[in-house]
Write an enzyme that holds these catalytic residues in place. Structure first.
Site, PDB file in Angstrom:
ATOM      1  CE  LYS A 181      34.411  34.451  43.214  1.00  0.00           C
ATOM      2  NZ  LYS A 181      34.245  33.468  42.124  1.00  0.00           N
ATOM      3  CG  ASP A 218      37.315  32.669  40.516  1.00  0.00           C
ATOM      4  OD1 ASP A 218      37.509  32.609  39.290  1.00  0.00           O
ATOM      5  OD2 ASP A 218      36.291  32.229  41.068  1.00  0.00           O
ATOM      6  CD  GLU A 261      38.401  29.175  40.648  1.00  0.00           C
ATOM      7  OE1 GLU A 261      37.165  29.051  40.484  1.00  0.00           O
ATOM      8  OE2 GLU A 261      38.951  29.132  41.777  1.00  0.00           O
ATOM      9  CG  ASP A 293      34.964  27.154  38.262  1.00  0.00           C
ATOM     10  OD1 ASP A 293      34.277  26.125  38.105  1.00  0.00           O
ATOM     11  OD2 ASP A 293      34.556  28.128  38.921  1.00  0.00           O
ATOM     12  CE  LYS A 325      32.553  26.294  41.568  1.00  0.00           C
ATOM     13  NZ  LYS A 325      32.088  27.620  41.147  1.00  0.00           N
TER      14      LYS A 325
END
Length: 326
Positions: free
Chosen positions: A109, A140, A166, A192, A216
């Site tokens: 992250k 991400d 991401e 995403d 997801k």
């Protein structure tokens, strides 16, 4: 969306749990989830608390589908998974990665509010050192940069051999622009939020704004709808989680198992971010993989939320069910 079950059938088996996180994530230290059982097994409904009823209704549709409808036939029985590294100081990286047995990939992250690019560089450098030259490091940003910030950050991080970046920016247009700017650097762009939170999840593919889709199961309405989106987009896909309990991870694992091709490790090892789970056999990575299976939440009672929180989730299910039925 015509529900596959009645509201009474959902609420009759409802259990609400609160699970402690090993590291603060998305600003919270506990993960709440609602679980219920259908003829196919247990399912999870756990949209984040700030989501409105319209968005959360898609998550409920996914849970109902997984509990009450037979799922597509899988192509594989095991899924390779990545470690997930929150925006921690660099000196905590090795400690957190140790929770992920045998994982060959880590998602780091970055762009955390209140932190700097130097913090990101230090964290990614520590992750690369821990993974070695043969490991894969992806980042991400959760929409945390504008295009110029993303270009500067990716230039600084490129030396660490990034598998993909991401959602570096918020909009499809910004993703297309940053993808154009970094194309020669060999850093693919993954989408995403531009898929799971979009009114049109295929817009990112039509705009050629991403190289990889992050999908997801809950936010996209279940396994079948997610598979349809991937097929129509025509892009490689990585299945990820929303810090689900192992019940929710079971649905994600089934989605990953049903993809015709799976070239990347998936973000389904996130049970390692919890210090407790709803089952005595959680979806913890073993030798870098998880098995495709259903989960019985035999420990849900031990982690039951308060009566007040159970009522809150029951009311949320009623509201989302109403949206689905309208």
């Amino acid at each position: 969306m015509k529900p596959l079950a009645t509201l009474d059938e959902i609420l009759d088996t409802l259990q609400v749990v609160t699970l402690p996180l090993a590291t603060r994530f998305r600003g919270v230290e506990h993960r709440e989830a609602a679980l219920f059982e259908g003829p196919e097994g247990w399912a999870e409904f756990s949209p984040f608390l700030e989501y409105d009823d319209a968005e959360a209704a898609t998550w409920l549709a996914a849970a109902i589908d997984f509990a009450f409808s037979p799922q597509p036939a899988p192509h594989r029985t095991e899924i390779g998974v990545n470690a997930t590294l929150p925006a921690v100081p660099a000196d905590r990286v090795a400690e957190i990665l140790a929770r992920y047995d045998g994982c060959r990939t880590v998602k780091v992250k970055v762009a955390e509010r209140g932190q700097t690019l130097d913090d990101d560089v230090a964290r990614v450098a520590a992750a690369r050192e821990a993974m070695g030259s043969a490991g894969r490091v992806r980042i991400d940003a959760n929409m945390g940069w504008n295009v110029d910030e993303a270009e500067r950050a990716l230039h600084a991080l490129a030396e660490f051999d990034i598998e993909y970046a991401e959602q570096p920016c918020a909009t499809v247009e910004e993703l297309a622009e940053i993808r154009r700017r970094v194309r020669d650097w060999g850093i693919p762009i993954a989408a995403d939020e531009s898929v799971r939170k979009a009114a049109d999840p295929l817009a990112v593919a039509r705009a050629e704004a991403a190289d990889v889709l992050i999908v997801k199961a809950q936010p996209l309405g279940g396994v079948r709808r997610a598979l349809d989106i991937v097929e129509r987009a025509g892009l490689p896909a990585v299945v990820s989680s929303a810090i689900d309990t192992s019940v929710g991870l079971a649905q994600g694992a089934h989605l990953a198992a049903c993809l015709p091709g799976l070239d990347h490790d998936c973000g389904l090892g996130t049970a390692a971010l919890l210090t407790a789970d709803v089952t005595s056999d959680p979806f913890l990575p073993r030798s870098g993989s998880i098995a495709v299976r259903r989960v019985d939440p035999d420990l849900a009672g031990a982690h039951a939320a308060s009566a007040e929180r159970r009522t809150w989730w029951a009311e949320r299910i009623r509201a989302c069910f109403s949206v689905m039925s309208a």
